[in-house]
Design an enzyme around this catalytic site. Structure first.
Site, PDB file in Angstrom:
ATOM      1  N   GLY A  15       0.865  -1.190   0.000  1.00 41.52           N
ATOM      2  CA  GLY A  15       0.000   0.000   0.000  1.00 41.52           C
ATOM      3  C   GLY A  15       0.891   1.226   0.000  1.00 41.52           C
ATOM      4  O   GLY A  15       1.478   1.568   1.033  1.00 41.52           O
ATOM      5  N   VAL A  18       0.346   7.943   0.445  1.00 41.11           N
ATOM      6  CA  VAL A  18       1.330   8.784   1.163  1.00 41.11           C
ATOM      7  C   VAL A  18       1.848   8.140   2.447  1.00 41.11           C
ATOM      8  O   VAL A  18       3.070   8.083   2.665  1.00 41.11           O
ATOM      9  CB  VAL A  18       0.704  10.153   1.514  1.00 41.11           C
ATOM     10  CG1 VAL A  18       1.760  11.077   2.075  1.00 41.11           C
ATOM     11  CG2 VAL A  18       0.059  10.765   0.305  1.00 41.11           C
ATOM     12  N   ASN A  39       2.260  -2.575  -4.358  1.00 44.57           N
ATOM     13  CA  ASN A  39       0.994  -1.843  -4.406  1.00 44.57           C
ATOM     14  C   ASN A  39       0.100  -2.513  -5.443  1.00 44.57           C
ATOM     15  O   ASN A  39       0.599  -3.072  -6.420  1.00 44.57           O
ATOM     16  CB  ASN A  39       1.257  -0.381  -4.804  1.00 44.57           C
ATOM     17  CG  ASN A  39       0.046   0.482  -4.562  1.00 44.57           C
ATOM     18  OD1 ASN A  39      -0.287   0.770  -3.424  1.00 44.57           O
ATOM     19  ND2 ASN A  39      -0.643   0.871  -5.624  1.00 44.57           N
ATOM     20  N   LYS A  81      -6.198   1.868   3.240  1.00 40.73           N
ATOM     21  CA  LYS A  81      -7.337   2.477   3.926  1.00 40.73           C
ATOM     22  C   LYS A  81      -8.099   1.375   4.674  1.00 40.73           C
ATOM     23  O   LYS A  81      -8.405   0.319   4.098  1.00 40.73           O
ATOM     24  CB  LYS A  81      -8.244   3.132   2.874  1.00 40.73           C
ATOM     25  CG  LYS A  81      -9.288   4.028   3.441  1.00 40.73           C
ATOM     26  CD  LYS A  81      -9.908   4.859   2.314  1.00 40.73           C
ATOM     27  CE  LYS A  81     -11.101   5.630   2.811  1.00 40.73           C
ATOM     28  NZ  LYS A  81     -12.335   4.835   2.810  1.00 40.73           N
ATOM     29  N   SER A 134       0.553   6.617  14.686  1.00 42.69           N
ATOM     30  CA  SER A 134       0.100   8.010  14.744  1.00 42.69           C
ATOM     31  C   SER A 134       1.219   8.967  14.379  1.00 42.69           C
ATOM     32  O   SER A 134       2.383   8.726  14.676  1.00 42.69           O
ATOM     33  CB  SER A 134      -0.390   8.359  16.147  1.00 42.69           C
ATOM     34  OG  SER A 134      -0.756   9.725  16.175  1.00 42.69           O
ATOM     35  N   GLY A 135       0.820  10.059  13.777  1.00 44.23           N
ATOM     36  CA  GLY A 135       1.779  11.113  13.468  1.00 44.23           C
ATOM     37  C   GLY A 135       1.591  11.699  12.086  1.00 44.23           C
ATOM     38  O   GLY A 135       2.364  12.563  11.669  1.00 44.23           O
ATOM     39  N   LYS A 188      -4.952   2.926  19.919  1.00 48.98           N
ATOM     40  CA  LYS A 188      -4.888   3.986  18.891  1.00 48.98           C
ATOM     41  C   LYS A 188      -6.247   4.691  18.775  1.00 48.98           C
ATOM     42  O   LYS A 188      -6.333   5.909  18.594  1.00 48.98           O
ATOM     43  CB  LYS A 188      -4.467   3.393  17.539  1.00 48.98           C
ATOM     44  CG  LYS A 188      -4.520   4.395  16.367  1.00 48.98           C
ATOM     45  CD  LYS A 188      -3.616   5.594  16.614  1.00 48.98           C
ATOM     46  CE  LYS A 188      -3.377   6.517  15.457  1.00 48.98           C
ATOM     47  NZ  LYS A 188      -4.435   6.990  14.650  1.00 48.98           N
ATOM     48  N   HIS A 191      -6.474   7.058  21.558  1.00 50.66           N
ATOM     49  CA  HIS A 191      -5.606   8.191  21.198  1.00 50.66           C
ATOM     50  C   HIS A 191      -6.398   9.176  20.341  1.00 50.66           C
ATOM     51  O   HIS A 191      -6.386  10.383  20.566  1.00 50.66           O
ATOM     52  CB  HIS A 191      -4.367   7.682  20.448  1.00 50.66           C
ATOM     53  CG  HIS A 191      -3.599   8.738  19.722  1.00 50.66           C
ATOM     54  ND1 HIS A 191      -4.034   9.288  18.528  1.00 50.66           N
ATOM     55  CD2 HIS A 191      -2.440   9.386  20.007  1.00 50.66           C
ATOM     56  CE1 HIS A 191      -3.192  10.208  18.122  1.00 50.66           C
ATOM     57  NE2 HIS A 191      -2.206  10.286  19.003  1.00 50.66           N
ATOM     58  N   ASN A 192      -7.104   8.648  19.354  1.00 48.19           N
ATOM     59  CA  ASN A 192      -7.847   9.528  18.451  1.00 48.19           C
ATOM     60  C   ASN A 192      -9.016  10.199  19.163  1.00 48.19           C
ATOM     61  O   ASN A 192      -9.318  11.369  18.895  1.00 48.19           O
ATOM     62  CB  ASN A 192      -8.343   8.741  17.230  1.00 48.19           C
ATOM     63  CG  ASN A 192      -7.236   8.538  16.216  1.00 48.19           C
ATOM     64  OD1 ASN A 192      -6.062   8.502  16.580  1.00 48.19           O
ATOM     65  ND2 ASN A 192      -7.579   8.398  14.962  1.00 48.19           N
ATOM     66  N   GLU A 195      -7.542  12.942  20.917  1.00 44.80           N
ATOM     67  CA  GLU A 195      -7.177  13.931  19.880  1.00 44.80           C
ATOM     68  C   GLU A 195      -8.395  14.807  19.534  1.00 44.80           C
ATOM     69  O   GLU A 195      -8.291  16.043  19.469  1.00 44.80           O
ATOM     70  CB  GLU A 195      -6.686  13.156  18.646  1.00 44.80           C
ATOM     71  CG  GLU A 195      -6.417  13.967  17.400  1.00 44.80           C
ATOM     72  CD  GLU A 195      -6.062  13.038  16.205  1.00 44.80           C
ATOM     73  OE1 GLU A 195      -5.128  12.232  16.323  1.00 44.80           O
ATOM     74  OE2 GLU A 195      -6.746  13.131  15.156  1.00 44.80           O
ATOM     75  N   ARG A 293     -18.456  18.235  16.035  1.00 40.53           N
ATOM     76  CA  ARG A 293     -18.173  18.135  14.597  1.00 40.53           C
ATOM     77  C   ARG A 293     -19.464  17.812  13.844  1.00 40.53           C
ATOM     78  O   ARG A 293     -19.714  18.350  12.760  1.00 40.53           O
ATOM     79  CB  ARG A 293     -17.130  17.044  14.321  1.00 40.53           C
ATOM     80  CG  ARG A 293     -15.749  17.399  14.819  1.00 40.53           C
ATOM     81  CD  ARG A 293     -14.715  16.460  14.186  1.00 40.53           C
ATOM     82  NE  ARG A 293     -13.431  16.533  14.849  1.00 40.53           N
ATOM     83  CZ  ARG A 293     -12.339  15.891  14.443  1.00 40.53           C
ATOM     84  NH1 ARG A 293     -12.393  15.114  13.382  1.00 40.53           N
ATOM     85  NH2 ARG A 293     -11.204  15.997  15.086  1.00 40.53           N
TER      86      ARG A 293
HETATM   87  C1  6PG Z   1      -2.894  10.223  13.802  1.00 35.31           C
HETATM   88  C2  6PG Z   1      -4.274  10.647  13.431  1.00 35.31           C
HETATM   89  C3  6PG Z   1      -4.744   9.981  12.193  1.00 35.31           C
HETATM   90  C4  6PG Z   1      -6.204  10.144  11.905  1.00 35.31           C
HETATM   91  C5  6PG Z   1      -6.817  11.486  11.898  1.00 35.31           C
HETATM   92  C6  6PG Z   1      -8.221  11.415  12.405  1.00 35.31           C
HETATM   93  O1  6PG Z   1      -2.769   9.774  14.923  1.00 35.31           O
HETATM   94  O2  6PG Z   1      -1.975  10.362  13.000  1.00 35.31           O
HETATM   95  O3  6PG Z   1      -5.147  10.294  14.473  1.00 35.31           O
HETATM   96  O4  6PG Z   1      -4.514   8.609  12.338  1.00 35.31           O
HETATM   97  O5  6PG Z   1      -6.479   9.601  10.672  1.00 35.31           O
HETATM   98  O6  6PG Z   1      -6.143  12.495  12.492  1.00 35.31           O
HETATM   99  O7  6PG Z   1      -8.941  11.788  11.376  1.00 35.31           O
HETATM  100  P1  6PG Z   1     -10.330  12.533  11.372  1.00 35.31           P
HETATM  101  O8  6PG Z   1     -10.185  13.827  12.102  1.00 35.31           O
HETATM  102  O9  6PG Z   1     -10.534  12.727   9.908  1.00 35.31           O
HETATM  103  O10 6PG Z   1     -11.316  11.594  11.953  1.00 35.31           O
END
Ligand code: 6PG
Length: 485
Positions: A15, A18, A39, A81, A134-135, A188, A191-192, A195, A293
């Site tokens: 895959g 990016v 890929n 994805k 993440s990052g 993870k 984490h999100n 976030e 959101r």
């Molecule tokens: C990360 C991010 C990443 C994630 C978006 C969340 O840790 O690098 O969490 O994995 O895809 O930041 O995306 P949305 O805001 O589009 O839900």
């Protein structure tokens, strides 16, 4: 067509969008690694090979060649994805891999899918590891925070490779074996969720300051830059200052004023809340961030509601400096609540799914590389080092004191927002949660009474053991308690 490659690569990436390309380049830049890449469409592979000859990639046009280019036991990281595409790639790889090989899913998969996939792949003798990464694009290239699940055995092979590409915080690589099967993707997901909460809280702080003081986005950028030198120091505060400072090249306006105010979401925040509902864990700050959101993305409803009445009194801030400091403290206290709720969900998930998750280690690997990286994560590690059985992060001495110092400001900010008619859902729900948690007695007793009244759902008493049901009637003297034991 690529030549039939010899087994020269020690790691592969499937895959090459990016994130996948950047992760492959990151792997290739570390000494000792030869990276095989594959890929679905060969054009992407060709582009990567021609743009980065220095990486020494081994490219393959078929999955069979890809497998043949990997040394055994083969290790391949899938970067596609999340969703059906992941299952398709797993099927392809399991067809050409052998027992003992390792398939890693580095996408944002739902942890229950990872549990299912791990079980199915394990039956073939191949290891399957769901790893949260993440990052963003930059992290994938230069050092992400990595949250791998899967078996301990597969981590023995994988650990050194992942450590070599992970971000480094205070000398330590931001990667740890989180737990078995779906534990990595579960963490993870949390984490999100954090976030989302962190971003929403920052957005509310910006909105209050802008509307309350009339400062421009560029001036508020300076405020955030200043905050980034103190206890709020974090990647998200840092980039907020940059976003606010950005001027639109076409109109000359602050870019933030040109961007449509409807926030998108790919679903991981919603998963955090859905999972929390199933686990019975109140992650109200995270939920409000997800819902904020959703509300922003309802243009028809918002347009229909613009003439709903707001407060009759005009709002002015007498002392902008004091107000900004109040907002800073409210942000810090609310952020502590977001982490406290997120860690509650980690504890509950670990119990439900049988994972031995080291909370302090999770805070450590979030110190670098990831989106929520922040100075104060060290305090979380310390809190769990002091007391691993901490029942709520906010009750740890450091956080208790931090909130104690911030709470007057926090209350003023929430009251001001309500008075001024400015939405501050994450600030206010975090404060309500805090007050709910510390309350001696909650009106839940009344809810229990109501439930027993209409549905004989029973209740417990404060003065004796057992389960009780009242024969409710209009005349209180006729009420009698029945011990249903
Ligand atoms: C990360 C991010 C990443 C994630 C978006 C969340 O840790 O690098 O969490 O994995 O895809 O930041 O995306 P949305 O805001 O589009 O839900």
């Amino acid at each position: 067509m690529a030549e039939n490659a010899a087994a020269t690569a020690n790691i592969g990436v499937v895959g090459l969008a990016v994130m996948g390309s950047n992760l492959a380049r990151n792997l290739a830049s570390r000494e000792g690694n030869t990276v095989a890449v594959y890929n679905r469409s060969y054009e992407k592979t060709e582009t990567l090979l021609s743009e980065h000859p220095e990486a020494g990639f081994v490219g393959s046009s078929t999955v069979e060649e890809f497998a043949a280019s990997l040394q055994t036991p083969r290790t391949a990281i899938i970067m596609v994805k999340a969703g059906a595409g992941t299952d398709a790639v797993i099927d392809q790889l399991t067809a050409v891999f052998e027992p003992g090989d390792i398939i890693v899913d580095g996408g944002n998969a739902l942890f229950t899918d990872t549990i299912r996939r791990e079980k199915a792949v394990r039956e073939t003798g191949i290891h399957f590891v769901g790893a949260g990464i993440s990052g963003g694009e930059e992290g994938a290239l230069n050092g992400p925070s990595i949250m791998p699940g899967g078996s301990k055995e597969s981590y023995e092979t994988l650990g050194p490779i992942l450590s070599s590409i992970a971000a480094v915080a205070e000398g330590e690589p931001c990667v740890t074996h989180v737990g078995t099967d779906g534990a990595g993707h579960f963490v993870k997901m949390i984490h999100n969720g954090i976030e989302y909460a962190d971003m929403q809280l920052i957005a509310e702080a910006y909105d209050l300051i802008r509307r309350g003081t009339g400062k421009s986005p560029a001036e508020i950028a300076d405020v955030f830059a200043e905050w980034n030198t103190g206890e709020l120091e974090s990647y998200l505060i840092e980039i907020t200052a940059e976003v606010l400072r950005q001027v639109d090249a076409e109109t000359g306006k602050p870019l933030v004023d040109v961007i449509v105010d409807q926030a998108g979401a790919k679903g991981t925040g919603a998963w955090t809340v859905q999972t929390a509902l199933d686990l019975g864990i109140p992650v109200s700050g995270i939920a409000e961030a997800v819902f904020a959101r959703s509300l922003s993305s309802k243009p028809a409803q918002r347009a229909a509601a613009t003439d709903l009445p707001g407060p009759s009194d005009a709002w002015t801030v007498d002392d902008p400096e004091t107000f900004i400091e109040d907002v800073r403290r409210a942000l810090y206290a609310s952020k502590i609540i977001a982490y406290s709720q997120g860690f509650d969900e980690i504890v509950a998930g670990a119990e439900q799914y049988g994972w031995d998750i080291q909370k302090g280690e999770i805070a450590k690997i979030w110190r670098g590389g990831c989106i929520i990286r922040a100075q104060f994560l060290n305090r979380i590690t310390e809190a769990y080092a002091e007391n691993d059985g901490l029942v709520a992060l906010v009750t740890a001495p450091y956080f208790r004191d931090a909130v104690a110092g911030a709470q007057d400001s926090w209350r003023r900010v929430v009251a001001t927002a309500a008075h001024a008619g400015i939405p501050a859902p994450a600030f206010s729900s975090s404060l309500s949660y805090y007050d709910g948690l510390r309350a001696d007695r909650l009106p839940a007793a009344l809810v229990q009474g109501q439930r027993d009244f209409f549905g004989a759902h029973t209740y417990k008493r404060i003065d004796k053991d057992g389960t009780f049901h009242t024969l409710w009637s209009g005349d209180r003297s006729e009420i009698s308690a029945v011990d249903t034991h």
